[in-house]
Design a protein around this motif. Structure first.
Motif, PDB file in Angstrom:
ATOM      1  N   LEU A 130       0.827  -1.209   0.000  1.00 54.66           N
ATOM      2  CA  LEU A 130       0.000   0.000   0.000  1.00 54.66           C
ATOM      3  C   LEU A 130       0.860   1.258   0.000  1.00 54.66           C
ATOM      4  CD1 LEU A 130      -2.934  -0.903   2.420  1.00 54.66           C
ATOM      5  CD2 LEU A 130      -3.076  -0.447  -0.032  1.00 54.66           C
ATOM      6  N   GLY A 131       1.974   1.215   0.743  1.00 52.56           N
ATOM      7  CA  GLY A 131       2.868   2.368   0.766  1.00 52.56           C
ATOM      8  C   GLY A 131       3.430   2.681  -0.606  1.00 52.56           C
ATOM      9  N   THR A 132       3.661   1.642  -1.396  1.00 52.55           N
ATOM     10  CA  THR A 132       4.148   1.831  -2.766  1.00 52.55           C
ATOM     11  C   THR A 132       3.036   2.349  -3.666  1.00 52.55           C
ATOM     12  OG1 THR A 132       5.761   0.040  -2.488  1.00 52.55           O
ATOM     13  CG2 THR A 132       5.191   0.654  -4.747  1.00 52.55           C
ATOM     14  N   ILE A 133       1.866   1.727  -3.572  1.00 50.32           N
ATOM     15  CA  ILE A 133       0.741   2.108  -4.432  1.00 50.32           C
ATOM     16  C   ILE A 133       0.318   3.553  -4.185  1.00 50.32           C
ATOM     17  CG2 ILE A 133      -1.708   1.663  -4.895  1.00 50.32           C
ATOM     18  CD1 ILE A 133      -1.137  -1.308  -4.381  1.00 50.32           C
ATOM     19  N   GLU A 134       0.301   3.959  -2.927  1.00 46.84           N
ATOM     20  CA  GLU A 134      -0.162   5.309  -2.582  1.00 46.84           C
ATOM     21  C   GLU A 134       0.690   6.401  -3.209  1.00 46.84           C
ATOM     22  OE1 GLU A 134      -0.094   5.258   1.628  1.00 46.84           O
ATOM     23  OE2 GLU A 134      -2.093   4.376   1.841  1.00 46.84           O
ATOM     24  N   ASN A 135       1.929   6.077  -3.562  1.00 42.23           N
ATOM     25  CA  ASN A 135       2.834   7.078  -4.126  1.00 42.23           C
ATOM     26  C   ASN A 135       2.816   7.134  -5.648  1.00 42.23           C
ATOM     27  OD1 ASN A 135       4.037   8.334  -1.835  1.00 42.23           O
ATOM     28  ND2 ASN A 135       5.172   6.456  -1.439  1.00 42.23           N
ATOM     29  N   ILE A 136       2.057   6.255  -6.283  1.00 39.38           N
ATOM     30  CA  ILE A 136       1.979   6.274  -7.748  1.00 39.38           C
ATOM     31  C   ILE A 136       1.205   7.516  -8.184  1.00 39.38           C
ATOM     32  CG2 ILE A 136       1.022   5.065  -9.758  1.00 39.38           C
ATOM     33  CD1 ILE A 136       1.694   2.431  -8.333  1.00 39.38           C
ATOM     34  N   ASP A 137       1.674   8.163  -9.241  1.00 35.89           N
ATOM     35  CA  ASP A 137       1.182   9.493  -9.615  1.00 35.89           C
ATOM     36  C   ASP A 137      -0.317   9.561  -9.892  1.00 35.89           C
ATOM     37  OD1 ASP A 137       3.557  10.848  -9.314  1.00 35.89           O
ATOM     38  OD2 ASP A 137       4.226  10.445 -11.353  1.00 35.89           O
ATOM     39  N   VAL A 138      -0.833   8.615 -10.648  1.00 42.50           N
ATOM     40  CA  VAL A 138      -2.275   8.581 -10.936  1.00 42.50           C
ATOM     41  C   VAL A 138      -2.711   7.123 -11.016  1.00 42.50           C
ATOM     42  CG1 VAL A 138      -4.149   9.240 -12.502  1.00 42.50           C
ATOM     43  CG2 VAL A 138      -2.137  10.712 -12.309  1.00 42.50           C
ATOM     44  N   LEU A 139      -3.788   6.801 -10.322  1.00 44.73           N
ATOM     45  CA  LEU A 139      -4.388   5.472 -10.428  1.00 44.73           C
ATOM     46  C   LEU A 139      -5.818   5.615 -10.922  1.00 44.73           C
ATOM     47  CD1 LEU A 139      -3.323   3.815  -7.034  1.00 44.73           C
ATOM     48  CD2 LEU A 139      -2.301   3.411  -9.276  1.00 44.73           C
ATOM     49  N   TRP A 140      -6.196   4.741 -11.835  1.00 45.04           N
ATOM     50  CA  TRP A 140      -7.599   4.609 -12.209  1.00 45.04           C
ATOM     51  C   TRP A 140      -8.120   3.375 -11.484  1.00 45.04           C
ATOM     52  CZ3 TRP A 140      -7.582   5.265 -18.301  1.00 45.04           C
ATOM     53  CH2 TRP A 140      -7.240   6.592 -18.614  1.00 45.04           C
ATOM     54  N   ILE A 141      -9.170   3.556 -10.712  1.00 39.17           N
ATOM     55  CA  ILE A 141      -9.703   2.484  -9.872  1.00 39.17           C
ATOM     56  C   ILE A 141     -11.137   2.163 -10.280  1.00 39.17           C
ATOM     57  CG2 ILE A 141     -10.225   1.773  -7.506  1.00 39.17           C
ATOM     58  CD1 ILE A 141      -7.321   2.276  -7.703  1.00 39.17           C
ATOM     59  N   LYS A 142     -11.434   0.881 -10.342  1.00 41.46           N
ATOM     60  CA  LYS A 142     -12.813   0.440 -10.560  1.00 41.46           C
ATOM     61  C   LYS A 142     -13.143  -0.592  -9.496  1.00 41.46           C
ATOM     62  CE  LYS A 142     -16.052  -1.196 -14.069  1.00 41.46           C
ATOM     63  NZ  LYS A 142     -16.218  -1.585 -15.494  1.00 41.46           N
ATOM     64  N   GLY A 143     -14.107  -0.278  -8.647  1.00 36.23           N
ATOM     65  CA  GLY A 143     -14.410  -1.167  -7.531  1.00 36.23           C
ATOM     66  C   GLY A 143     -13.221  -1.251  -6.597  1.00 36.23           C
ATOM     67  N   ARG A 144     -12.692  -2.458  -6.441  1.00 36.43           N
ATOM     68  CA  ARG A 144     -11.515  -2.659  -5.593  1.00 36.43           C
ATOM     69  C   ARG A 144     -10.294  -3.072  -6.407  1.00 36.43           C
ATOM     70  NH1 ARG A 144     -12.314  -2.766  -0.186  1.00 36.43           N
ATOM     71  NH2 ARG A 144     -14.461  -2.643   0.548  1.00 36.43           N
ATOM     72  N   SER A 145     -10.292  -2.682  -7.663  1.00 41.46           N
ATOM     73  CA  SER A 145      -9.189  -3.071  -8.549  1.00 41.46           C
ATOM     74  C   SER A 145      -8.539  -1.852  -9.192  1.00 41.46           C
ATOM     75  CB  SER A 145      -9.698  -4.004  -9.654  1.00 41.46           C
ATOM     76  OG  SER A 145     -10.260  -5.178  -9.111  1.00 41.46           O
ATOM     77  N   ILE A 146      -7.229  -1.952  -9.387  1.00 40.31           N
ATOM     78  CA  ILE A 146      -6.505  -0.920 -10.124  1.00 40.31           C
ATOM     79  C   ILE A 146      -6.651  -1.229 -11.611  1.00 40.31           C
ATOM     80  CG2 ILE A 146      -4.264   0.143 -10.565  1.00 40.31           C
ATOM     81  CD1 ILE A 146      -3.410  -0.762  -7.760  1.00 40.31           C
ATOM     82  N   VAL A 147      -7.254  -0.312 -12.342  1.00 47.98           N
ATOM     83  CA  VAL A 147      -7.448  -0.505 -13.777  1.00 47.98           C
ATOM     84  C   VAL A 147      -6.183  -0.105 -14.538  1.00 47.98           C
ATOM     85  CG1 VAL A 147      -8.809   0.206 -15.782  1.00 47.98           C
ATOM     86  CG2 VAL A 147      -9.926  -0.144 -13.573  1.00 47.98           C
ATOM     87  N   ARG A 148      -5.641   1.059 -14.199  1.00 48.31           N
ATOM     88  CA  ARG A 148      -4.407   1.554 -14.819  1.00 48.31           C
ATOM     89  C   ARG A 148      -3.607   2.323 -13.774  1.00 48.31           C
ATOM     90  NH1 ARG A 148      -3.750   0.087 -20.583  1.00 48.31           N
ATOM     91  NH2 ARG A 148      -5.808  -0.788 -21.051  1.00 48.31           N
ATOM     92  N   ALA A 149      -2.287   2.263 -13.918  1.00 52.68           N
ATOM     93  CA  ALA A 149      -1.391   3.011 -13.027  1.00 52.68           C
ATOM     94  C   ALA A 149      -0.437   3.833 -13.882  1.00 52.68           C
ATOM     95  CB  ALA A 149      -0.606   2.049 -12.134  1.00 52.68           C
ATOM     96  N   PHE A 150      -0.284   5.103 -13.536  1.00 51.21           N
ATOM     97  CA  PHE A 150       0.542   6.014 -14.331  1.00 51.21           C
ATOM     98  C   PHE A 150       1.612   6.674 -13.462  1.00 51.21           C
ATOM     99  CE2 PHE A 150      -3.792   6.003 -15.949  1.00 51.21           C
ATOM    100  CZ  PHE A 150      -3.639   5.805 -17.316  1.00 51.21           C
TER     101      PHE A 150
END
Length: 249
Positions: A130-150
């Motif tokens: 979670l600490g890594t994910i929270e620092n990603i510049d932009v996340l597209w989320i659908k429900g409880r899944s990451i659709v795209r990470a930028f």
């Protein structure tokens, strides 16, 4: 009391410290830890494939991207691109996540509608992930899944975002995620060079190039001009991305 050296205090200094400690003993005053201090007190660990627990670190976005040489205009442009990606995802009816460190700057450009900006990630991972994910510049989320990470790169090294994506793939090798490094077109080759480095080719999940692609600032702008984004889904990005090594295949 713990001291860093054995040098003798001046009597006046010693008296002041003694009186301060006595006041603290009689009328305790709390000194809350900052978020940064709290992170330093937490030991993050992960289990290897051999079930061995090892300690790891997850640098904050600020720690990883500090670059005195970064051009202010480049930074401003990267914020505009983050805002464009956020707006595109929102128009596709996806939820958006932005790092806390960037949020206010991005929100000065992008005004979310319909509660599209998440304040809490609806993901169930360990603290390290979670600490890594929270620092990603932009996340597209659908429900409880990451659709795209930028990761939107504005530093000359083009490295911090790639490292963050590689960290995520290493921590969660079974995670199916479409990741993208977004940078100016003239840095395409630099991005590809980094993605194809041996350290990113030998990840447990497989080469980073298979799950992480390049999208130029210019292509993000082109996509943002699509008039029917509300009727599209994230797969439209496949038309705008480039994969390291494709030119050699």
């Amino acid at each position: 009391m713990v001291r860093g050296n054995l040098r003798r205090f001046e009597e006046e200094d010693g008296n002041w410290i003694e009186s301060y400690l006595k006041r603290q003993l009689s009328t305790p005053r709390r000194f809350p830890l900052s978020e940064s201090d709290s992170r330093k007190l937490v030991t993050l660990t992960v289990k290897t494939q051999e079930s061995k627990e090892v300690e790891v670190s997850v640098p904050t976005k600020e720690e990883q991207e500090f670059s005195p040489a970064s051009d202010k205009e480049e930074v401003r442009e990267s914020i505009r691109v983050q805002a464009m990606l956020s707006r595109i995802g929102e128009r596709m009816n996806l939820k958006i996540w932005l790092p806390k460190s960037d949020r206010q700057r991005v929100l000065s450009v992008w005004k979310p509608e319909n509660d599209s900006l998440l304040t809490i990630l609806p993901l169930n991972y360990d603290d390290t992930t979670l600490g890594t994910i929270e620092n990603i510049d932009v996340l597209w989320i659908k429900g409880r899944s990451i659709v795209r990470a930028f990761e939107v790169e504005h530093t000359t090294s083009i490295y911090s975002g790639i490292l963050r994506m590689a960290d995520l793939m290493a921590l969660q090798p079974n995670l199916a995620i479409n990741a993208h490094i977004v940078a100016p077109a003239d840095r395409r080759e630099k991005v590809f060079q980094e993605i194809l480095r041996p350290v990113f080719t030998l990840l447990p999940k497989g080469p980073l190039r298979e799950s992480c692609t390049f999208i130029s600032y210019e292509e993000v702008k082109n996509l943002s001009l699509e008039k029917r984004l509300e009727y599209m889904n994230d797969k439209v990005l496949d038309e705008y991305q480039e994969r390291a090594g494709d030119l050699d295949d």
